[in-house]
Design an enzyme around this catalytic site. Structure first.
Site, PDB file in Angstrom:
ATOM      1  N   SER A   1      -0.111  -2.678   4.558  1.00  0.00           N
ATOM      2  CA  SER A   1      -0.758  -2.929   3.281  1.00  0.00           C
ATOM      3  C   SER A   1      -0.773  -1.627   2.490  1.00  0.00           C
ATOM      4  CB  SER A   1      -2.192  -3.442   3.478  1.00  0.00           C
ATOM      5  OG  SER A   1      -2.994  -2.424   4.053  1.00  0.00           O
ATOM      6  N   LYS A   2      -1.395  -1.680   1.330  1.00  0.00           N
ATOM      7  CA  LYS A   2      -1.441  -0.500   0.467  1.00  0.00           C
ATOM      8  C   LYS A   2      -2.168   0.669   1.124  1.00  0.00           C
ATOM      9  CE  LYS A   2      -3.026  -3.072  -2.866  1.00  0.00           C
ATOM     10  NZ  LYS A   2      -3.619  -3.525  -4.151  1.00  0.00           N
TER      11      LYS A   2
END
Length: 325
Positions: A256-257
């Protein structure tokens, strides 16, 4: 609703909520290879219905990063095409038309459940799937009078009434799959705040754009029976589905980010070459025997869905050694 200009039509449909990371890039590459190996047309569609999640300018950044990888598309927001527009935010009239049809055929119903009620459903035995809580259909059983009383208090969402029957299908990577009757329960096709549900929008768009083949991440496998039910409700044939492996971070969690170093922009800043990224991703997925610099066009000859990993892949500790010069 159909418009099928090409016999084989696939798509990559990112949500422009952030820059691409290696997990997104892997799915995009495999979806692209599937279509190009078959000589088909590639569609790029931006799934930007949830405006609060989507950041201005991100769609353009996503397209720029895909082009940097060497991935192209025949139809999309920047190049147009016969099935546009290619941003879901510009296709709202189509979704409302579909909702009206489902309403006329008594396939959807209003749901007045509060957040607390939904949480209690989720905490019940067998109350969760990969798609979230299995809704128990309580609002489906309300009388007309009970609905009037609830609507005076709360704006409802709309749920699709899942048929009580199994949903078998042949996955292009994982092989035969089957989901039991109800397959995750009745699901939201329009939220109480007016935002159209993911499942409905995807199916309406895939029908309108003539999508014949869908390659996506394993995390969306549970979406398949819900989408099959919608295709059936609209009287349209579904595409062929294939689900590829997810990339996991060093900690074993889904990329994910928060895994900043795996973003394509971060890798580019550190000197990564696109053909090294795509070659490494193809090796990670199982298409090649060893990591070597290979552009997407060079990888077409390696396409074989039987070789694709059927389990999530965790990044090795030395994963940057090959990608970064």
């Amino acid at each position: 609703m159909n418009n099928r200009p090409s016999p084989i039509r696939g798509r990559f449909a990112p949500t422009p909520s952030g820059r691409l990371h290696l997990g997104n890039a892997l799915t995009a590459l495999l979806a692209w290879l599937q279509v190009r190996a078959a000589g088909g047309a590639m569609i790029l569609r931006m799934e930007d219905l949830d405006a609060p999640r989507c950041k201005p300018g991100t769609a353009a950044q996503v397209m720029e990063e895909m082009a940097w990888l060497g991935l192209d598309w025949d139809e999309g927001p920047d190049v147009g095409g016969p099935c546009g527009p290619y941003e879901q935010s510009a296709r709202l009239a189509l979704y409302e038309e579909a909702l009206e049809r489902l309403g006329r055929e008594d396939r959807i119903y209003p749901c007045y459940c509060s957040r607390a009620e939904l949480q209690s459903i989720a905490s019940a035995p067998h109350g969760l799937t990969g798609e979230g809580p299995v809704y128990d259909g309580r609002c489906r059983r309300l009388t007309a009078e009970e609905r009037r009383e609830r609507e005076a208090v709360k704006t409802p969402s709309l749920r699709f009434a899942m048929p009580v029957k199994p949903f078998p299908f042949a996955d292009g990577v994982a092989g035969p799959q089957s989901f039991g009757p109800g397959a995750g329960g009745d699901f939201v096709v329009k939220r109480a705040d007016g935002i159209v549900g993911y499942q409905l929008a995807v199916v309406v768009d895939d029908i309108a754009m003539g999508v014949t083949d869908v390659f996506r991440g394993w995390d969306l496998l549970d979406s398949t029976p819900r989408q099959l039910a919608l295709f059936e409700a609209f009287g349209e044939p579904p595409p062929r589905y294939a689900h590829g492996p997810l990339l996991l971070g060093l900690d074993g969690s889904r990329l994910s980010k928060r895994h900043g170093s795996v973003g394509l922009s971060a890798l580019r800043e550190r000197g990564a070459k696109p053909e090294k990224v795509t070659g490494w991703l193809a090796w990670t997925a199982g298409l090649t025997d060893e990591p070597e610099p290979l552009a997407p066009r060079e990888l077409i000859r390696f396409w074989d869905p039987r070789r694709i990993a059927r389990e999530a892949v965790r990044l090795p500790a030395d994963w940057t050694n090959f990608i970064i010069d």
